[in-house]
Design a protein around this motif. Structure first.
Motif, short mmCIF file in Angstrom:
data_model
loop_
_atom_site.label_atom_id
_atom_site.label_comp_id
_atom_site.label_asym_id
_atom_site.label_seq_id
_atom_site.Cartn_x
_atom_site.Cartn_y
_atom_site.Cartn_z
N LEU B 29 1.11 -1.02 -0.04
CA LEU B 29 0.36 -0.35 0.25
C LEU B 29 0.73 1.09 0.32
CD1 LEU B 29 -3.63 -0.09 0.22
CD2 LEU B 29 -3.44 0.73 2.64
N THR B 32 2.56 1.77 -3.59
CA THR B 32 1.34 2.45 -4.46
C THR B 32 0.78 3.92 -4.30
OG1 THR B 32 0.28 0.27 -4.01
CG2 THR B 32 -1.03 2.09 -4.93
N THR B 246 -11.03 -2.45 -12.51
CA THR B 246 -9.33 -3.47 -12.33
C THR B 246 -9.03 -3.71 -13.98
OG1 THR B 246 -11.04 -3.99 -10.53
CG2 THR B 246 -8.80 -5.40 -11.63
N ILE B 249 -6.93 -0.22 -15.15
CA ILE B 249 -5.40 -0.66 -14.16
C ILE B 249 -4.61 -1.34 -14.90
CG2 ILE B 249 -4.70 -0.61 -12.05
CD1 ILE B 249 -7.16 0.85 -11.02
N TYR B 250 -5.03 -2.46 -14.58
CA TYR B 250 -4.16 -3.88 -15.10
C TYR B 250 -3.06 -3.48 -16.55
CZ TYR B 250 -3.47 -7.68 -18.17
OH TYR B 250 -2.56 -8.78 -18.75
N GLY B 262 -0.87 3.80 -13.10
CA GLY B 262 -1.35 2.37 -13.04
C GLY B 262 -1.32 2.27 -11.04
N SER B 263 -0.47 2.62 -10.21
CA SER B 263 -0.67 3.06 -8.93
C SER B 263 -1.93 3.99 -8.96
CB SER B 263 0.79 3.61 -8.31
OG SER B 263 1.19 2.56 -9.09
N GLY B 266 -4.57 2.84 -8.89
CA GLY B 266 -5.11 1.70 -7.89
C GLY B 266 -5.20 2.41 -6.89
N ALA B 269 -8.60 3.26 -6.87
CA ALA B 269 -10.12 2.03 -7.08
C ALA B 269 -10.07 1.84 -5.22
CB ALA B 269 -9.21 0.59 -7.66
N ILE B 270 -8.37 1.56 -4.50
CA ILE B 270 -9.35 1.08 -3.63
C ILE B 270 -10.36 2.21 -2.58
CG2 ILE B 270 -7.91 1.52 -1.38
CD1 ILE B 270 -4.88 0.54 -2.23
#
Lengths: 276, 290
Positions: B29, B32, B246, B249-250, B262-263, B266, B269-270
């Motif tokens: 975490l 990220t 998801t 970001i992948y 991407g981070s 992420g 998304a979190i």
């Protein structure tokens, strides 16, 4: 008390329930049938599929040409390995929280659960980079660790709800009868805990077997389990319905059977004890 | 009563689990979060530099983000509506006495045990394929043109596939909840002349409310992270028509090697998942006291 139900009513419900049940199950039934057909017959019109000859050809091909056994063994190693590792970490923790609850036990439990709510994609990049730098990409050890960590909260929770149901009075009774701590754990607690541990193991193997985010992103060939094996069929190369069906059946059959035996525990495990 | 000694032992027994989970959560975490403020592309190693909120600005203003956010909501919402309504109806049906209850129950829950890549590929090829798929054969039988589901309605097709996988979960939990309903209460209502419909809305539905909430919350957690189904059916396409958060970001981090971007995705998304998680944790926490 069960109410008396009129016969015609029961027959109607039987008919409706079976039609709906078979409709939901149909895709699985269909690939089961297709897996026993030749490639040519598998893509034919449905009626022709049903009347054409049975053959084991696709199973042979999948077995011989595609390293199926290696993927299967990886699935077994990853799901069983992560479950065992999870148990070793979780049993003491759940045990302590169930039998020696402290002021913060509830908070710890909820916090553990909250780690499960972290979307995997949020930590994909760091995990990928750490694995790359440690040479853990496409390794079974790395993946066992990841699967253990993502399922650990569920294992602890399930064990906790089972352990908590073991009545404390039994321990007292054993103690009054002169049992020491060792006898207490070995002869009283363990036999009572085994059913709970068994269902936890079952559910966790199912979850690990079907896990398809980390297994797809962190493996390529060496450590790849069946999820990856099946995904490799996503690029269509001519006629392959029968082979895909045979491979799919072989990938889902063990878990389907285990799942049917664990349906009751499933509710409990997946709702973290909120619905029993 | 727990002694001081057993408390110390208990703490020792809990600590491995706590430490491991803490590490598993905090380390990635923190990374990220750190990466999300860097310009960091794996194709340009050694060029990392601090960029502040630039990654967030790019990510949040990217048209693909809005599209994928809407797709995520449609995917989660669509699957929830189908599985909750279907699950209630199925639970009511399976709760009735009929011949072969056990077997039908087994048939209904089977899809839940099918691994995501299998169900997605089987639906894609054996059913939705416009040439050899079963639906195409059925369409031809009735003299209709075949429909290319994954090209014409990619998101709806994926919603269908995922709903098929999750319908058993909703059914099983709602059925379990339904079976704990006090039968005498229902009979009393029946004797007082309550119709089946009013019995459903006034007795069964309130009783199911908690189970429904649990199903909604748990499914939402899992559905926000749908990945394999998209990867093997449409690859997020055509365009970004079936890309969820998801998957976006992948693509950004592992296919375009844009670690920074991407981070940032992420982290977004979190935050979204946490909004759901807070409600779920409250419910489970309440239940723990009961």
């Amino acid at each position: 008390m069960a109410r008396a139900v009129s016969k015609p009513r029961k027959l109607v419900f039987t008919l409706v329930a079976w039609i709906i049940g078979l409709a939901i199950f149909f895709p699985i039934l269909w690939i089961f049938i297709l897996s026993f057909k030749s490639e040519g017959n598998a893509i034919a019109a449905p009626f022709h599929v049903l009347t054409s000859a049975f053959t084991l050809e696709s199973y042979h091909t999948v077995f011989e040409r595609s390293n199926y056994l290696r993927y299967f063994m990886n699935s077994v190693i990853l799901s069983v390995g992560s479950t065992l590792l999870g148990l070793i970490i979780a049993v003491p923790a759940a045990w302590a929280m169930a039998f020696v609850p402290g002021r913060h036990t509830k908070d710890v439990l909820l916090w553990m659960l909250s780690t499960k709510m972290l979307p995997p994609v949020g930590v994909l990049v760091p995990i990928y980079l750490i694995f790359r730098d440690m040479g853990l990409l496409d390794s079974r050890i790395g993946l066992v660790f990841v699967l253990t960590m993502i399922n650990l909260p569920i294992i602890i929770w399930m064990l906790y709800t089972y352990f908590r149901e073991i009545p404390g009075e039994i321990l007292e009774a054993a103690r009054m009868d002169g049992a020491g701590l060792k006898e207490e754990v070995l002869y009283v607690l363990t036999p009572m805990a085994i059913p709970g541990i068994a269902s936890t193991v079952l559910l966790n193997i199912i979850l690990a077997w079907n896990e398809a985010f980390w297994t797809l992103n962190l493996t390529a060939a060496k450590a790849a389990p069946l999820t990856q094996f099946i995904a490799s069929y996503s690029s269509p190369e001519g006629l392959f319905y029968a082979k895909l069906s045979a491979a799919s059946i072989m990938a889902i059959a063990p878990i389907l059977i285990m799942g049917w035996f664990s349906q009751k525990q499933l509710v409990r495990g997946l709702t973290f004890g909120a619905v029993k | 009563m727990a002694t001081k000694h057993s408390r110390a032992a208990a703490r020792l027994m809990i600590s491995p689990a706590v430490l491991l989970l803490l590490g598993w959560m905090i380390v990635p975490l923190a990374m990220t979060l750190y990466f999300s403020f860097l310009r960091y592309n794996l194709l340009m190693p050694g060029m990392e530099e601090w960029t502040g909120f630039l990654n967030y600005q790019y990510f949040l203003t990217d048209p693909a983000f809005i599209a994928s956010l809407i797709n995520t909501l449609l995917l989660v919402g669509g699957v929830l509506i189908i599985t909750i309504i279907g699950g209630i109806l199925l639970a009511l049906l399976l709760d009735q006495p009929f011949f072969g209850q056990g077997i039908v129950r087994i048939l209904v829950i089977a899809p839940f045990f099918v691994m995501p890549t299998v169900s997605a590929l089987v639906w894609k090829n054996m059913f939705l394929n416009p040439v050899n798929g079963l639906f195409a054969h059925v369409a031809h039988f009735f003299g209709l043109p075949a429909y290319d589901f994954l090209a014409q309605a990619p998101l709806a097709s994926i919603i269908g596939i995922v709903a098929w996988q999750w319908l058993p979960f909703a059914t099983l939990i709602l059925l379990t909840a339904l079976q704990s309903l006090d039968q005498e209460q229902l009979e009393a209502a029946e004797m007082d002349g309550a119709s089946p419909v009013s019995r459903f809305f006034h007795i069964m539905l309130p009783h199911l409310a908690r189970a429904i909430t649990v199903v909604v919350l748990i499914q939402t957690i899992f559905l926000l992270s749908i990945f394999a189904e998209i990867l093997v059916t449409t690859n997020g396409g055509p365009g970004v028509a079936s890309t969820n958060l998801t998957y976006l970001i992948y693509v950004q981090s592992l296919l375009q090697f844009d670690v920074g971007g991407g981070s940032a995705g992420g982290v977004v998304a979190i935050i979204l998942a946490n909004i759901v998680a807070i409600f779920l944790m409250r419910m489970i926490g309440k239940n723990l006291e009961a």
